[in-house]
Motif scaffolding. Sequence first.
Motif, PDB file in Angstrom:
ATOM      1  N   ASP A   1       0.860  -1.186   0.000  1.00  0.00           N
ATOM      2  CA  ASP A   1       0.000   0.000   0.000  1.00  0.00           C
ATOM      3  C   ASP A   1       0.897   1.237   0.000  1.00  0.00           C
ATOM      4  OD1 ASP A   1      -1.981   1.890   0.253  1.00  0.00           O
ATOM      5  OD2 ASP A   1      -2.902   1.009   2.032  1.00  0.00           O
ATOM      6  N   CYS A   2       0.763   2.051  -1.042  1.00  0.00           N
ATOM      7  CA  CYS A   2       1.552   3.281  -1.153  1.00  0.00           C
ATOM      8  C   CYS A   2       0.751   4.423  -0.535  1.00  0.00           C
ATOM      9  CB  CYS A   2       1.860   3.568  -2.615  1.00  0.00           C
ATOM     10  SG  CYS A   2       2.803   5.086  -2.881  1.00  0.00           S
ATOM     11  N   THR A   3       0.989   4.668   0.741  1.00  0.00           N
ATOM     12  CA  THR A   3       0.258   5.700   1.483  1.00  0.00           C
ATOM     13  C   THR A   3       0.874   7.053   1.190  1.00  0.00           C
ATOM     14  OG1 THR A   3      -0.122   4.063   3.213  1.00  0.00           O
ATOM     15  CG2 THR A   3      -0.600   6.342   3.751  1.00  0.00           C
ATOM     16  N   SER A   4       0.048   7.972   0.665  1.00  0.00           N
ATOM     17  CA  SER A   4       0.597   9.220   0.158  1.00  0.00           C
ATOM     18  C   SER A   4      -0.493  10.267   0.016  1.00  0.00           C
ATOM     19  CB  SER A   4       1.249   8.943  -1.211  1.00  0.00           C
ATOM     20  OG  SER A   4       1.729  10.120  -1.796  1.00  0.00           O
ATOM     21  N   LYS A   5      -0.077  11.504  -0.162  1.00  0.00           N
ATOM     22  CA  LYS A   5      -0.991  12.609  -0.421  1.00  0.00           C
ATOM     23  C   LYS A   5      -1.538  12.492  -1.843  1.00  0.00           C
ATOM     24  CE  LYS A   5      -1.002  17.677  -0.156  1.00  0.00           C
ATOM     25  NZ  LYS A   5      -0.170  18.863   0.135  1.00  0.00           N
ATOM     26  N   ARG A   6      -2.864  12.614  -1.994  1.00  0.00           N
ATOM     27  CA  ARG A   6      -3.496  12.501  -3.317  1.00  0.00           C
ATOM     28  C   ARG A   6      -4.593  13.553  -3.498  1.00  0.00           C
ATOM     29  NH1 ARG A   6      -2.311   7.019  -2.025  1.00  0.00           N
ATOM     30  NH2 ARG A   6      -0.876   6.140  -3.566  1.00  0.00           N
ATOM     31  N   GLU A   7      -4.376  14.744  -2.973  1.00  0.00           N
ATOM     32  CA  GLU A   7      -5.324  15.828  -3.207  1.00  0.00           C
ATOM     33  C   GLU A   7      -5.200  16.311  -4.649  1.00  0.00           C
ATOM     34  OE1 GLU A   7      -4.188  18.778  -0.432  1.00  0.00           O
ATOM     35  OE2 GLU A   7      -4.872  17.671   1.323  1.00  0.00           O
ATOM     36  N   LEU A   8      -6.207  17.051  -5.125  1.00  0.00           N
ATOM     37  CA  LEU A   8      -6.176  17.588  -6.477  1.00  0.00           C
ATOM     38  C   LEU A   8      -4.911  18.411  -6.706  1.00  0.00           C
ATOM     39  CD1 LEU A   8      -9.833  18.758  -7.195  1.00  0.00           C
ATOM     40  CD2 LEU A   8      -8.663  16.745  -8.068  1.00  0.00           C
ATOM     41  N   GLU A   9      -4.240  18.147  -7.824  1.00  0.00           N
ATOM     42  CA  GLU A   9      -3.057  18.887  -8.270  1.00  0.00           C
ATOM     43  C   GLU A   9      -1.863  18.744  -7.328  1.00  0.00           C
ATOM     44  OE1 GLU A   9      -3.785  22.824 -10.071  1.00  0.00           O
ATOM     45  OE2 GLU A   9      -5.880  22.560  -9.502  1.00  0.00           O
TER      46      GLU A   9
END
Length: 399
Positions: free
Chosen positions: A231-239
Amino acid sequence: PLEPAPSGMMLTLEKSLSLAGEGIEYNILHETGTGDWDAGNTGGYIFTIVGTKDETAAHDCTSKRELESTGGCTIWDDADIGEIKEVKIYNSGDNYWCFLSLSVNGLDFGGKCVDDYLTETLSVAGEGVEYNIIHETGTEKWDAGSTGGYMFTIVGSNGETSPHDCTASRALGSTGTCTIWDDADIGEILAGEGIEYNILHETGTGDWDAGNTGGYIFTIVGTKGETAAHDCTSKRELESTGGCTIWDDADIGEIKEVKIYNSGDNYWCFLSLSVNGLDFGGKCVDDYLTETLSVAGEGVEYNIIHETGTEKWDAGSTGGYMFTIVGSNGETSPHDCTASRALGSTGTCTIWDDADIGEIKEVKIYNSGDNYWCFSSLTVNDLAFEGGCSDDYTTEVFQ
């Protein structure tokens, strides 16, 4: 006029007031957590100080326990308990309380949550091997966690620690810290062992492109084999630009592909993704589906640039538009051109294909979804094509 109180009553009152401060003094300080349910009542938390010889009576530590507040109380007790070793806290009511730190006479007892009508026992911090844990909570709506209730076990080459509750701030976007101690000799901590894979990605600009912090399971595929699923846990907000690092023991040889499984119902589109500096382009990963990406740059390169229109309904999705480049000798396979398609924006993507198509003549665009898209200009390898619109589930040809 009121009659003066009898002298005997005055003596009793003076004696009652003078009792405070007799015996051994225990100064208790605590910092209440930041979680929605961390605040406690002013009273009702019964403290017993335990030492090498004995323990105190139970005392209610009346104090401020609002969110993020520092509170404290002082209790006195006649018992000779010796050296302080533990603190027992009994929650005598139905008001759960979490604190990030607690000390008694300067001795650190760490953080804890005390549930309704239960007793928690804390030991003096600093005994055994020290593990300093730092974590950064995500920024998506559901990423925040409780201050306590997450039991950490540190695994090493010789064994593992006991589970410890890492009491820390887990508010959205916050950095939390805790320190745990354990007597076990676990050897070298295993995190970070094996081959390291650094993953970077840029989430798209479309209304539905943002993903969750976690739940996207990456498998790196090579010439000899593949890694386990991580599981690649990461920030994925728009842009936003996000990333993660995973480690795996498998010798997979040269990296060739990345498989991404979306284990939930949160569609995610990214404009670019790289693993250890290798470019895998962009893609959208739909709910409960797996997408496989190959290393970009193999075959003939096609650089596509388009400008989305400015009318109300012109904007399109980041992905789902399948481009086929048609030439004098043949045509490429269909490729999803993942790019920004916000109103008035300029989007770019690069696709590669093995086919020898000769001189570029046309572009076919298949809209694989229900998101109509209009563009005012389109170029492929600097060749200009007419603008137009790509309708739902329809193929359009542009010359």
